[in-house]
Each structure stands twice: as structure tokens, then as C-alpha cells.
Design a protein around this motif. Structure first.
Motif, PDB file in Angstrom:
ATOM      1  N   ILE A  36       0.834  -1.205   0.000  1.00  0.00           N
ATOM      2  CA  ILE A  36       0.000   0.000   0.000  1.00  0.00           C
ATOM      3  C   ILE A  36       0.858   1.239   0.000  1.00  0.00           C
ATOM      4  O   ILE A  36       0.612   2.207  -0.749  1.00  0.00           O
ATOM      5  CB  ILE A  36      -0.959  -0.026   1.206  1.00  0.00           C
ATOM      6  CG1 ILE A  36      -2.010  -1.133   1.030  1.00  0.00           C
ATOM      7  CG2 ILE A  36      -1.639   1.323   1.380  1.00  0.00           C
ATOM      8  CD1 ILE A  36      -2.892  -1.319   2.247  1.00  0.00           C
ATOM      9  N   ALA A  37       1.900   1.251   0.843  1.00  0.00           N
ATOM     10  CA  ALA A  37       2.794   2.413   0.894  1.00  0.00           C
ATOM     11  C   ALA A  37       3.493   2.619  -0.441  1.00  0.00           C
ATOM     12  O   ALA A  37       3.651   3.755  -0.914  1.00  0.00           O
ATOM     13  CB  ALA A  37       3.822   2.233   2.017  1.00  0.00           C
ATOM     14  N   HIS A  38       3.888   1.524  -1.074  1.00  0.00           N
ATOM     15  CA  HIS A  38       4.533   1.652  -2.388  1.00  0.00           C
ATOM     16  C   HIS A  38       3.549   2.188  -3.420  1.00  0.00           C
ATOM     17  O   HIS A  38       3.906   3.023  -4.265  1.00  0.00           O
ATOM     18  CB  HIS A  38       5.078   0.295  -2.821  1.00  0.00           C
ATOM     19  CG  HIS A  38       5.825   0.339  -4.128  1.00  0.00           C
ATOM     20  ND1 HIS A  38       5.198   0.197  -5.345  1.00  0.00           N
ATOM     21  CD2 HIS A  38       7.149   0.524  -4.398  1.00  0.00           C
ATOM     22  CE1 HIS A  38       6.086   0.292  -6.316  1.00  0.00           C
ATOM     23  NE2 HIS A  38       7.286   0.471  -5.764  1.00  0.00           N
ATOM     24  N   GLY A  39       2.297   1.707  -3.386  1.00  0.00           N
ATOM     25  CA  GLY A  39       1.309   2.199  -4.331  1.00  0.00           C
ATOM     26  C   GLY A  39       0.977   3.664  -4.138  1.00  0.00           C
ATOM     27  O   GLY A  39       0.751   4.386  -5.110  1.00  0.00           O
ATOM     28  N   THR A 162      -4.142   2.134  -9.735  1.00  0.00           N
ATOM     29  CA  THR A 162      -4.649   0.781  -9.542  1.00  0.00           C
ATOM     30  C   THR A 162      -5.758   0.762  -8.497  1.00  0.00           C
ATOM     31  O   THR A 162      -5.950   1.723  -7.744  1.00  0.00           O
ATOM     32  CB  THR A 162      -3.517  -0.150  -9.106  1.00  0.00           C
ATOM     33  OG1 THR A 162      -2.986   0.297  -7.847  1.00  0.00           O
ATOM     34  CG2 THR A 162      -2.393  -0.161 -10.135  1.00  0.00           C
ATOM     35  N   ARG A 163      -6.473  -0.359  -8.439  1.00  0.00           N
ATOM     36  CA  ARG A 163      -7.579  -0.476  -7.490  1.00  0.00           C
ATOM     37  C   ARG A 163      -7.083  -0.395  -6.046  1.00  0.00           C
ATOM     38  O   ARG A 163      -7.716   0.235  -5.201  1.00  0.00           O
ATOM     39  CB  ARG A 163      -8.312  -1.799  -7.723  1.00  0.00           C
ATOM     40  CG  ARG A 163      -9.551  -1.981  -6.872  1.00  0.00           C
ATOM     41  CD  ARG A 163     -10.191  -3.324  -7.137  1.00  0.00           C
ATOM     42  NE  ARG A 163     -10.513  -3.501  -8.540  1.00  0.00           N
ATOM     43  CZ  ARG A 163     -11.022  -4.618  -9.042  1.00  0.00           C
ATOM     44  NH1 ARG A 163     -11.250  -5.662  -8.242  1.00  0.00           N
ATOM     45  NH2 ARG A 163     -11.291  -4.727 -10.327  1.00  0.00           N
ATOM     46  N   ARG A 164      -5.926  -1.025  -5.764  1.00  0.00           N
ATOM     47  CA  ARG A 164      -5.402  -0.993  -4.400  1.00  0.00           C
ATOM     48  C   ARG A 164      -5.078   0.442  -3.973  1.00  0.00           C
ATOM     49  O   ARG A 164      -5.397   0.862  -2.861  1.00  0.00           O
ATOM     50  CB  ARG A 164      -4.138  -1.861  -4.311  1.00  0.00           C
ATOM     51  CG  ARG A 164      -3.524  -1.913  -2.923  1.00  0.00           C
ATOM     52  CD  ARG A 164      -2.144  -2.541  -2.985  1.00  0.00           C
ATOM     53  NE  ARG A 164      -2.191  -3.925  -3.442  1.00  0.00           N
ATOM     54  CZ  ARG A 164      -2.337  -4.950  -2.627  1.00  0.00           C
ATOM     55  NH1 ARG A 164      -2.444  -4.764  -1.314  1.00  0.00           N
ATOM     56  NH2 ARG A 164      -2.364  -6.173  -3.105  1.00  0.00           N
ATOM     57  N   THR A 165      -4.459   1.199  -4.862  1.00  0.00           N
ATOM     58  CA  THR A 165      -4.113   2.579  -4.531  1.00  0.00           C
ATOM     59  C   THR A 165      -5.360   3.427  -4.344  1.00  0.00           C
ATOM     60  O   THR A 165      -5.441   4.248  -3.412  1.00  0.00           O
ATOM     61  CB  THR A 165      -3.227   3.173  -5.634  1.00  0.00           C
ATOM     62  OG1 THR A 165      -2.048   2.362  -5.783  1.00  0.00           O
ATOM     63  CG2 THR A 165      -2.817   4.592  -5.305  1.00  0.00           C
ATOM     64  N   ALA A 166      -6.356   3.258  -5.225  1.00  0.00           N
ATOM     65  CA  ALA A 166      -7.586   4.042  -5.096  1.00  0.00           C
ATOM     66  C   ALA A 166      -8.308   3.735  -3.785  1.00  0.00           C
ATOM     67  O   ALA A 166      -8.785   4.657  -3.090  1.00  0.00           O
ATOM     68  CB  ALA A 166      -8.496   3.760  -6.291  1.00  0.00           C
ATOM     69  N   VAL A 167      -8.371   2.466  -3.409  1.00  0.00           N
ATOM     70  CA  VAL A 167      -9.022   2.108  -2.149  1.00  0.00           C
ATOM     71  C   VAL A 167      -8.235   2.675  -0.966  1.00  0.00           C
ATOM     72  O   VAL A 167      -8.825   3.137   0.026  1.00  0.00           O
ATOM     73  CB  VAL A 167      -9.155   0.573  -2.048  1.00  0.00           C
ATOM     74  CG1 VAL A 167      -9.643   0.168  -0.655  1.00  0.00           C
ATOM     75  CG2 VAL A 167     -10.125   0.062  -3.112  1.00  0.00           C
ATOM     76  N   SER A 168      -6.916   2.675  -1.052  1.00  0.00           N
ATOM     77  CA  SER A 168      -6.102   3.229   0.036  1.00  0.00           C
ATOM     78  C   SER A 168      -6.340   4.728   0.183  1.00  0.00           C
ATOM     79  O   SER A 168      -6.437   5.244   1.306  1.00  0.00           O
ATOM     80  CB  SER A 168      -4.621   2.947  -0.238  1.00  0.00           C
ATOM     81  OG  SER A 168      -4.371   1.551  -0.357  1.00  0.00           O
ATOM     82  N   VAL A 169      -6.438   5.435  -0.937  1.00  0.00           N
ATOM     83  CA  VAL A 169      -6.720   6.872  -0.878  1.00  0.00           C
ATOM     84  C   VAL A 169      -8.071   7.131  -0.230  1.00  0.00           C
ATOM     85  O   VAL A 169      -8.227   8.015   0.632  1.00  0.00           O
ATOM     86  CB  VAL A 169      -6.651   7.465  -2.300  1.00  0.00           C
ATOM     87  CG1 VAL A 169      -7.241   8.881  -2.314  1.00  0.00           C
ATOM     88  CG2 VAL A 169      -5.216   7.486  -2.787  1.00  0.00           C
TER      89      VAL A 169
END
Length: 450
Positions: A36-39, A162-169
């Protein structure tokens, strides 16, 4: 002598209780946090706008125009709201507005970096508003311009990341809204819950658009690959068909050799014993070659078809081919020499097939067009020319776009005989096919050179 009693074999200690899975869960959590941190710190796309590959210039400039319009709208509106409704000093309001709306210019090519600037600026703005009296119509922690502006930021992030980055935001946004709400419950009046709720809607819309675009790109790539594979398969099929026809040509010559070698001792009297044995060896080799060629033909016809059993046609049947074409409704004129020269059978078959395929292309793509077929020969070459005019019938062609399969077959046949092929549209409409085939044995051209 005394002996000590035998020792019991060493046994492993009884298995203890299973180790807890806490270590595995901790490792998985750490790994996910690192991803997550990398994304969040590394964009998943190059710093180019989403329509950078568009052919039209206005489409390439459209993302920049959109972010310019957004900045031009939110910059003055946010300053006006903060200075007049929330009564912030001009200097403080100006700094906050520059940090909250200026990065909108980055949404076209670097939306994640823009979010890293706008998100802390919005949080700082919410904390600054706590230091000033609450206005009668004030909304906290997210004033209306800040709220709407942030929706566009979330949409841009969902469109490009990406989906992971969008969800993290979105998760960081929702957690921050909850913390601000709990920190000042008396000032919070709804936007702390409105931002995560509507933000999720915008991010879902962006994710759907992004995945649809990715699916279309993958489909286009697959279509390109399929078209290349189809062209290669067509080429191989045409080569196999030519090879089957050549088998008939070579098999004829090998059969003649076998008959001549077998009959030589009976036709020529007084042959020595060594000569008779040599002719017998030649006949045996020819028969063995015929057997191997039949095996090769079986491999070439492994598609389950029995193949053609009739003899391969030549230029002596072009007249019948043209007459059948005229009966089908295509006006055609044929010019043949009074006496065809002696030519290799491969050239004879190739010339017939070129005329046949050229006429078929006229019927498919230019129905009703006047077609002229000319076959001429000199001492060294045979020239086949097929020219058709523009289609005269008002009906649409049977095939709006050609696959090029016929031209592939023509090129392979011409290359096999060592000749040349010239094809292309005519200036006034119509099409031209010109093949020049050598009448003597020639080395086939390499496919890379043709």
C-alpha cells in the motif's frame, strides 16, 4: 564379562501444541502495508495525460483544458468563500487556496502527486478553521468548494491508479474525516460523512471507466495478435496447397523416370549387365522417392480432407475459366497466344491459379467490372496480366474489405517459380495484377526478399 542392557532407541519428543498463526498474520499485514505504501508513493502510470495517444490534437489537449477550467473555477470561488463566509485573513486564505486548488493542474498527468498536496492542505485548512469563530452558515470540516474539488481529485486518482491505490486513498480520506469529526463534534455538521460517501461513488465511477478502457485496449491488442496469426495461418495454408500441387507435378516426372528406367533393358538391345543393374537401381530409387512423396502428401493433407483427385489445371483451361466467369455475370475479355510455349508444369499451374484468383477478387470486390485477361510469352518469360475497370453495378461489393488471402497465394506462387508480381489500384479506379514467370528453371526467391 557383563553386558549392559540394550538402550531404548532414541525417540523424538512428543509434538507440542501447534504454533499460533499470529506470525503469519503479522507478516501478511506487513507485506500488505508495504504494498500500500509503495502504491501511494509510486504512480502506476507514466506522467502523461490519459489521451496522449489519441490521433486528433484536440483530444490530446482535452485533459489539459479540463484541469485549466477546474482551476479557473475553484481558485476564485474558494478564496471568496474562505474570506467572506469564514472571515479568514487574506494571506491565510490565499496560502490555503493555492495549496488546495493549485495542484488541480497536475490532475491530467500526475493525479496521485496532486492528491498528496491537496489532501494535507484540506486537513490543514480544517484545523485552521477551528481557530476562528464558526460562521452562521459555515460547514466544517470540509467547506463546499473544498468538498467538490476533492471529488474531482478522487475521480482522477481512480481513473489513473490501480484499485489498491484508489481504495487506500479513499480509506485515508474516510479515516481522516472520522478523526476530525471525533475531535470537534460540536463543529462537525455532516461533511465528515458526506465526503467518504460521495467520494466512494466518484471512485467507483472512475474505476469502472478505467477498467473498461483497459478491457478495450486488451481487446484491441488481442485483435491485432489474432489478425497477425490469421495472416500467418493463411500463408501456411496457401503454401501447403501449392506444395500439394507441386507433388502432382514432381510425381509425374518421377513416374516417367521409373517407367523409362524399367523399360530401358527391353527397349535398348545389347545393354551390358552393369547398365541393366544401373537402370534397375535408378528405377528402385525413383519408386522409393515416390513413396516418400506420398508420405509427404499425407502430412500436407492431415486436415482430414481427401484433396483433389482431378489433374491440376493449366493455361489450356483458361478459356473455360473465363467463359464460366462471363456466365456468372462478369464481362471479361481474353487474349491468348495462338500456341502456348513449352513451360514447366509449375509455371503452367501457377499462371492458371493467378488468373483464377484475380477473377475471383473482381467478382467479390468489383462486381460487373469489365475485366481484361492477357497472356503473352517471349523466349524467356510468360506474362499474365489481369486488369479490371471500376465496378459498373450500383450494388455494393460482396466484400467491403479484402483479407488479402488471394494476393498472398499469388505472391507465393510467383516466388516459387522465381518470377515477379506487381499488383495495385489504378488511378481511374479498378485494379491491376501483373505476373511475370520464367519459362526456364529458376531458383525460388527467399520470402524475406519478396
Amino acid at each position: 564379562m557383563t553386558t549392559s542392557p540394550p538402550r531404548a532407541p532414541h525417540s523424538a519428543p512428543p509434538p507440542g501444541p501447534p504454533q499460533p498463526a499470529a506470525d503469519g498474520l503479522v507478516s501478511a499485514a506487513r507485506r500488505n502495508l508495504r504494498e500500500i505504501a509503495h502504491g501511494l508513493s509510486h504512480p502506476s502510470h507514466p506522467p502523461v495525460p490519459p489521451l496522449a495517444g489519441a490521433r486528433k490534437r484536440w483530444r490530446r489537449l482535452l485533459p489539459y483544458a479540463v484541469v485549466l477550467v477546474l482551476t479557473a473555477i475553484f481558485l476564485p470561488v474558494t478564496i471568496n468563500v474562505l474570506t467572506h463566509e469564514y472571515e479568514l485573513p487574506d494571506a491565510v486564505a490565499g496560502l490555503l487556496v493555492v495549496a488546495q486548488t493549485g495542484p488541480l493542474l497536475m490532475l491530467a498527468h500526475r493525479p496521485l502527486q496532486a492528491w498528496w498536496i491537496i489532501f494535507p492542505a484540506d486537513v490543514l485548512g480544517a484545523l485552521v478553521l477551528l481557530a476562528y469563530p464558526e460562521p452562521p452558515q459555515g460547514i466544517w470540516p470540509w467547506p463546499p468548494p473544498t468538498l467538490i474539488c476533492y471529488f474531482f481529485v478522487l475521480l482522477a486518482v481512480a481513473l489513473r491508479e490501480t484499485r489498491r491505490t484508489a481504495v487506500s486513498v479513499w480509506a485515508l480520506t474516510a479515516a481522516t474525516s472520522l478523526v476530525l469529526h471525533l475531535a470537534a463534534t460540536d463543529r462537525s455538521n455532516g461533511t465528515s460523512a458526506l465526503l467518504p460517501a460521495l467520494g466512494a461513488v466518484f471512485m467507483v465511477i472512475g474505476a469502472v471507466i478505467r477498467e473498461r478502457g483497459d478491457a478495450q485496449r486488451r481487446l484491441a491488442e488481442q485483435e491485432t495478435i489474432s489478425e497477425a496469426e490469421r495472416a500467418q495461418r493463411t500463408l501456411l495454408e496457401e503454401r501447403a496447397r501449392i506444395a500439394r500441387e507441386l507433388h502432382d507435378v514432381v510425381a509425374h516426372h518421377m513416374s516417367v523416370i521409373t517407367v523409362q528406367a524399367d523399360s530401358a533393358p527391353y527397349r535398348i538391345s545389347g545393354l551390358p549387365e552393369e547398365a541393366c543393374e544401373e537402370f534397375a537401381a535408378i528405377a528402385a530409387s525413383a519408386r522409393e522417392s515416390l513413396t516418400e512423396m506420398r508420405r509427404l502428401l499425407t502430412v500436407l493433407r492431415n486436415d482430414g480432407t481427401k484433396g483433389e483427385r482431378a489433374p491440376q489445371p493449366g493455361l489450356d483451361r483458361v478459356q473455360q475459366l473465363v467463359e464460366a466467369t462471363v456466365r456468372a455475370g462478369l464481362p471479361a475479355e481474353l487474349s491468348l497466344p495462338a500456341r502456348l510455349p513449352d513451360m514447366p508444369q509449375a509455371v503452367d499451374v501457377s499462371a492458371y491459379r493467378i488468373v483464377q484468383e484475380a477473377l475471383a477478387n473482381v467478382i467479390r470486390h468489383a462486381p460487373g467490372a469489365l475485366t481484361r485477361i492477357s497472356v503473352t510469352a517471349d523466349a524467356t518469360h510468360l506474362t499474365v496480366l489481369v486488369v479490371n475497370d471500376r465496378a459498373r453495378q450500383p450494388d455494393s461489393p460482396l466484400e467491403s474489405s479484402g483479407t488479402g488471402h488471394g494476393l498472398v497465394g499469388m505472391r507465393e506462387r510467383v516466388r516459387l517459380t522465381g518470377g515477379t508480381l506487381d499488383t495495385g489500384p489504378l488511378p481511374g479506379g479498378g485494379f491491376r495484377v501483373a505476373a511475370r514467370l520464367p519459362l526456364t528453371a529458376a531458383t525460388p526467391k527467399d520470402p524475406e526478399d519478396s
